[in-house]
Write an enzyme that holds these catalytic residues in place. Sequence first.
Site, PDB file in Angstrom:
ATOM      1  CE1 TYR A  10      -4.310  -2.671   6.507  1.00  0.00           C
ATOM      2  CE2 TYR A  10      -5.668  -1.453   4.949  1.00  0.00           C
ATOM      3  CZ  TYR A  10      -4.826  -1.476   6.053  1.00  0.00           C
ATOM      4  OH  TYR A  10      -4.530  -0.310   6.699  1.00  0.00           O
ATOM      5  CE  LYS A  66      -6.086  -1.870   9.602  1.00  0.00           C
ATOM      6  NZ  LYS A  66      -5.538  -1.554  10.953  1.00  0.00           N
TER       7      LYS A  66
END
Length: 294
Positions: A187, A191
């Site tokens: 994650y 991002k």
Amino acid sequence: MSIPLEDLSVTHHNDVYSAIDPAIHFGQQTYKDKVVFVTGASRGIGQEIATFYAKAGATVILVARQSAALDEVREGILKLVPGAQLATLVADVTSVKEVQTAVDDAVRKFGKLDIVVANAGKAEPMDEHHSLTQEDPDDWWRTMEVNVRGVYNVAHFSLPYLDKTSGYFVIISSSAAQMRAPFASAYCISKHAVGRLNEFVKIEHPNVKSIALHPGGILTAMSARIPQVAAYLTDTLQLPAGTTLQLTSGRFDWLNGRYVSANWDLEELELVWKEKIIANEALVSRLAVPVEIP
């Protein structure tokens, strides 16, 4: 970043505040005649952003994987905004063909795109089972595919249309882009990567205004799977929705190509920090090397 985030002293908000109050947009129908394309629109942040644009007069295309969920969102918006111009398109953002079809269908139906919000995302629970070596490699990579390839696919097919309208491309990022949180490598990395992708949009498509937006800490169906952070997720869905309306209003085009947090007071950011941010080319990904290292 030349200006460390911790030194960027502005008021933090958890809900709609005066500088992003959507009432003026709703009342004046600011986005009438604008066509807005929102991925991950079947729930949570994407649903609320789509609702705000519909309330502000825009034609909104709702995109997600599940037809039934999209229909439910569409009906919910129509109850709030009778007569709203809405369309639903089923697409998995990781599929090149499905994204191309969705974008082309939207333009074929409405003639253009003015604003694209790449919101679809994926996160996994943060525990030892999701470390680099414990998590299933295919699951780890699936998070990367949704969060990076999914945004890229939408950018690839929508940017040529946004070039024609001098439109906006908004990537829903995360503060995790600036963190190294244990057991959340896929994650955080994904991002961080789309933050750099955002910078390339500015370089390669100068007619388009592109912003990577941290939506705030919001308890959504996705984030509810991460109990370690749930207690900190106290921001409202209206915060990123109102912020997105303001970021695509024209006033904050100077943030093009940068990372922005919905928690930051935009008016203060402009009045106090704008000149420094522009002069230092801040709020972009950059390696900070201590001066004592040769």
